[in-house]
Design a protein around this motif. Structure first.
Motif, PDB file in Angstrom:
ATOM      1  N   SER A 128       0.831  -1.281   0.612  1.00  0.00           N
ATOM      2  CA  SER A 128       0.146   0.356  -0.602  1.00  0.00           C
ATOM      3  C   SER A 128       0.776   1.310   0.254  1.00  0.00           C
ATOM      4  CB  SER A 128      -1.040   0.047   0.887  1.00  0.00           C
ATOM      5  OG  SER A 128       0.516   0.042   2.027  1.00  0.00           O
ATOM      6  N   GLU A 129       2.098   1.289   0.749  1.00  0.00           N
ATOM      7  CA  GLU A 129       3.041   2.218   0.403  1.00  0.00           C
ATOM      8  C   GLU A 129       3.106   2.696  -0.770  1.00  0.00           C
ATOM      9  OE1 GLU A 129       5.372   1.948   4.586  1.00  0.00           O
ATOM     10  OE2 GLU A 129       3.665   1.971   5.585  1.00  0.00           O
ATOM     11  N   ILE A 130       3.740   1.381  -1.245  1.00  0.00           N
ATOM     12  CA  ILE A 130       4.650   1.537  -2.597  1.00  0.00           C
ATOM     13  C   ILE A 130       3.162   2.395  -3.373  1.00  0.00           C
ATOM     14  CG2 ILE A 130       5.609   0.412  -4.749  1.00  0.00           C
ATOM     15  CD1 ILE A 130       6.883  -1.555  -2.756  1.00  0.00           C
ATOM     16  N   ALA A 131       1.941   1.708  -3.970  1.00  0.00           N
ATOM     17  CA  ALA A 131       0.866   1.856  -4.464  1.00  0.00           C
ATOM     18  C   ALA A 131       0.989   3.453  -4.633  1.00  0.00           C
ATOM     19  CB  ALA A 131      -0.458   1.052  -4.385  1.00  0.00           C
ATOM     20  N   VAL A 132       0.848   3.979  -2.851  1.00  0.00           N
ATOM     21  CA  VAL A 132       0.106   5.391  -2.778  1.00  0.00           C
ATOM     22  C   VAL A 132       1.840   6.448  -3.323  1.00  0.00           C
ATOM     23  CG1 VAL A 132      -0.451   6.740  -0.919  1.00  0.00           C
ATOM     24  CG2 VAL A 132      -1.215   4.588  -1.432  1.00  0.00           C
ATOM     25  N   LYS A 133       2.818   5.850  -2.808  1.00  0.00           N
ATOM     26  CA  LYS A 133       3.603   6.658  -3.278  1.00  0.00           C
ATOM     27  C   LYS A 133       3.821   6.865  -4.313  1.00  0.00           C
ATOM     28  CE  LYS A 133       8.678   7.802  -2.405  1.00  0.00           C
ATOM     29  NZ  LYS A 133       8.788   8.750  -3.259  1.00  0.00           N
ATOM     30  N   THR A 134       4.017   5.687  -5.330  1.00  0.00           N
ATOM     31  CA  THR A 134       4.003   5.685  -7.360  1.00  0.00           C
ATOM     32  C   THR A 134       3.441   6.820  -7.366  1.00  0.00           C
ATOM     33  OG1 THR A 134       5.067   3.570  -6.377  1.00  0.00           O
ATOM     34  CG2 THR A 134       4.687   4.408  -8.841  1.00  0.00           C
ATOM     35  N   ILE A 135       2.041   6.476  -6.721  1.00  0.00           N
ATOM     36  CA  ILE A 135       0.294   7.312  -7.564  1.00  0.00           C
ATOM     37  C   ILE A 135       0.862   9.016  -7.440  1.00  0.00           C
ATOM     38  CG2 ILE A 135      -1.942   8.046  -7.667  1.00  0.00           C
ATOM     39  CD1 ILE A 135      -1.771   4.679  -7.105  1.00  0.00           C
ATOM     40  N   LEU A 136       1.103   9.135  -6.304  1.00  0.00           N
ATOM     41  CA  LEU A 136       1.425  10.422  -5.759  1.00  0.00           C
ATOM     42  C   LEU A 136       2.065  10.961  -6.695  1.00  0.00           C
ATOM     43  CD1 LEU A 136       0.551  10.583  -1.452  1.00  0.00           C
ATOM     44  CD2 LEU A 136      -0.714  11.455  -3.689  1.00  0.00           C
ATOM     45  N   ASP A 137       3.643  10.061  -6.989  1.00  0.00           N
ATOM     46  CA  ASP A 137       4.257  10.659  -7.775  1.00  0.00           C
ATOM     47  C   ASP A 137       3.971  10.639  -9.252  1.00  0.00           C
ATOM     48  OD1 ASP A 137       6.595  10.711  -5.824  1.00  0.00           O
ATOM     49  OD2 ASP A 137       7.602   9.124  -5.764  1.00  0.00           O
ATOM     50  N   PHE A 138       3.097  10.171  -9.686  1.00  0.00           N
ATOM     51  CA  PHE A 138       3.116  10.134 -11.114  1.00  0.00           C
ATOM     52  C   PHE A 138       2.437  12.060 -10.767  1.00  0.00           C
ATOM     53  CE2 PHE A 138       0.958   9.673 -14.696  1.00  0.00           C
ATOM     54  CZ  PHE A 138       1.983   9.091 -15.469  1.00  0.00           C
ATOM     55  N   LEU A 139       1.299  11.760 -10.122  1.00  0.00           N
ATOM     56  CA  LEU A 139       0.534  12.716  -9.778  1.00  0.00           C
ATOM     57  C   LEU A 139       1.266  14.194  -9.769  1.00  0.00           C
ATOM     58  CD1 LEU A 139      -2.560  11.802  -8.149  1.00  0.00           C
ATOM     59  CD2 LEU A 139      -2.329  12.015 -10.791  1.00  0.00           C
ATOM     60  N   LYS A 140       2.782  14.356  -9.520  1.00  0.00           N
ATOM     61  CA  LYS A 140       2.989  15.467  -8.788  1.00  0.00           C
ATOM     62  C   LYS A 140       3.857  16.140 -10.725  1.00  0.00           C
ATOM     63  CE  LYS A 140       4.596  14.877  -4.348  1.00  0.00           C
ATOM     64  NZ  LYS A 140       6.301  14.234  -4.432  1.00  0.00           N
ATOM     65  N   THR A 141       4.063  15.438 -11.693  1.00  0.00           N
ATOM     66  CA  THR A 141       3.945  15.774 -12.590  1.00  0.00           C
ATOM     67  C   THR A 141       3.312  16.069 -14.082  1.00  0.00           C
ATOM     68  OG1 THR A 141       4.679  14.303 -12.922  1.00  0.00           O
ATOM     69  CG2 THR A 141       6.382  15.711 -11.990  1.00  0.00           C
ATOM     70  N   ASP A 142       2.126  14.680 -13.532  1.00  0.00           N
ATOM     71  CA  ASP A 142       0.715  14.562 -14.609  1.00  0.00           C
ATOM     72  C   ASP A 142       0.126  15.940 -14.438  1.00  0.00           C
ATOM     73  OD1 ASP A 142      -0.586  12.930 -16.200  1.00  0.00           O
ATOM     74  OD2 ASP A 142      -1.957  13.492 -15.011  1.00  0.00           O
ATOM     75  N   LYS A 143      -0.733  15.688 -16.067  1.00  0.00           N
ATOM     76  CA  LYS A 143      -1.260  17.313 -16.439  1.00  0.00           C
ATOM     77  C   LYS A 143      -2.419  17.161 -16.326  1.00  0.00           C
ATOM     78  CE  LYS A 143       1.089  21.627 -17.226  1.00  0.00           C
ATOM     79  NZ  LYS A 143       2.636  20.379 -17.060  1.00  0.00           N
ATOM     80  N   LEU A 144      -2.725  15.181 -17.333  1.00  0.00           N
ATOM     81  CA  LEU A 144      -4.041  15.378 -18.102  1.00  0.00           C
ATOM     82  C   LEU A 144      -4.771  14.000 -16.823  1.00  0.00           C
ATOM     83  CD1 LEU A 144      -5.878  14.816 -20.063  1.00  0.00           C
ATOM     84  CD2 LEU A 144      -4.609  12.853 -20.904  1.00  0.00           C
ATOM     85  N   LEU A 145      -4.684  13.079 -15.604  1.00  0.00           N
ATOM     86  CA  LEU A 145      -5.066  12.853 -15.189  1.00  0.00           C
ATOM     87  C   LEU A 145      -6.119  13.693 -14.353  1.00  0.00           C
ATOM     88  CD1 LEU A 145      -2.777   9.957 -14.409  1.00  0.00           C
ATOM     89  CD2 LEU A 145      -5.154   9.294 -15.285  1.00  0.00           C
ATOM     90  N   ARG A 146      -7.689  13.049 -13.741  1.00  0.00           N
ATOM     91  CA  ARG A 146      -8.478  13.682 -12.931  1.00  0.00           C
ATOM     92  C   ARG A 146      -8.690  13.038 -11.580  1.00  0.00           C
ATOM     93  NH1 ARG A 146     -13.567  14.208 -14.169  1.00  0.00           N
ATOM     94  NH2 ARG A 146     -13.753  13.464 -16.100  1.00  0.00           N
ATOM     95  N   ARG A 147      -8.585  12.363 -11.522  1.00  0.00           N
ATOM     96  CA  ARG A 147      -8.878  11.422 -10.419  1.00  0.00           C
ATOM     97  C   ARG A 147      -8.305   9.651 -10.830  1.00  0.00           C
ATOM     98  NH1 ARG A 147     -11.494  11.190  -5.742  1.00  0.00           N
ATOM     99  NH2 ARG A 147     -11.672  14.019  -6.693  1.00  0.00           N
TER     100      ARG A 147
END
Ligand code: AR6
Length: 169
Positions: A128-147
């Motif tokens: 769960s920590e790997i999943a949440v960290k990886t998704i949050l890191d991706f969202l920091k630079t991504d502009k397309l994903l809304r949710r």
């Protein structure tokens, strides 16, 4: 907060893409993989047969057929073998490569199951920590994903993802 955690059945999610915790054959199985194939119908397996399998940590995309989701992104998670075989990096790759593929197809909403924590026995806290960290890191630079939604099958699983998000956000 674009990352959301819920309890539910991922096959019911009305999102652009759902992620399947597959195996390297991409030819179906039990758990969430079996549920996705059952709900999508036999056309999903027919398309999967054309893909030539997929390596652990990589991701391939198909249509969603009878699912409410437009696409299914298939990613084989690592089998837990004690932690010294690159399992953590491979699990992070599953999330990262699935999100990259989703964005490359224009997806704005993506739902994940708890990859590798069922039959593949990856410890839930670390997963769960790997999943949440990886998704949050991706969202920091991504502009397309809304949710991005992590869909846990039961409240016990959800409690670990909730704790990981509390710790990492
Ligand atoms: N919606 C959301 N989550 C679900 C659903 C569902 N409908 N059904 C099960 N889960 P697993 P793995 C949860 O074993 O560990 C397959 O045979 C489940 O409770 O499905 O990555 C593949 O073909 C658990 O929390 O995936 C592979 O061979 C989580 O999904 C192998 O299993 C993952 O459990 C992959 O094993």
């Amino acid at each position: 907060m674009k990352l959301e955690i819920m309890t539910g059945d991922i096959t019911r999610m009305q999102v652009d893409a759902i992620v399947n915790a597959a195996n390297t054959t991409l030819l179906g199985g039990g758990g969430v993989d079996g549920a996705i194939h059952a709900a999508a119908g036999p056309e999903l397996l027919a398309e999967c047969k054309t893909l030539g399998g997929c390596e652990t940590g990589q991701a391939k995309i198909t249509k969603g057929y009878r699912l409410p989701a437009s696409y299914v992104i298939h990613t084989p998670g690592p089998v837990w073998r004690g932690g010294d075989y690159g399992e953590a990096r491979q699990l992070a790759d599953c999330y990262k490569n699935s999100l990259s593929l989703a964005v490359s197809r224009g997806c704005e909403t993506v739902a994940f199951p708890s990859i590798s924590t069922g039959v593949y026995r990856f410890p839930l806290q670390l997963a769960s920590e790997i999943a949440v960290k990886t998704i949050l890191d991706f969202l920091k630079t991504d502009k397309l994903l809304r949710r991005v939604t992590i869909v846990c099958f039961d409240d016990h699983t959800k409690s670990f993802y909730d704790k990981a998000l509390e710790k990492l956000k």
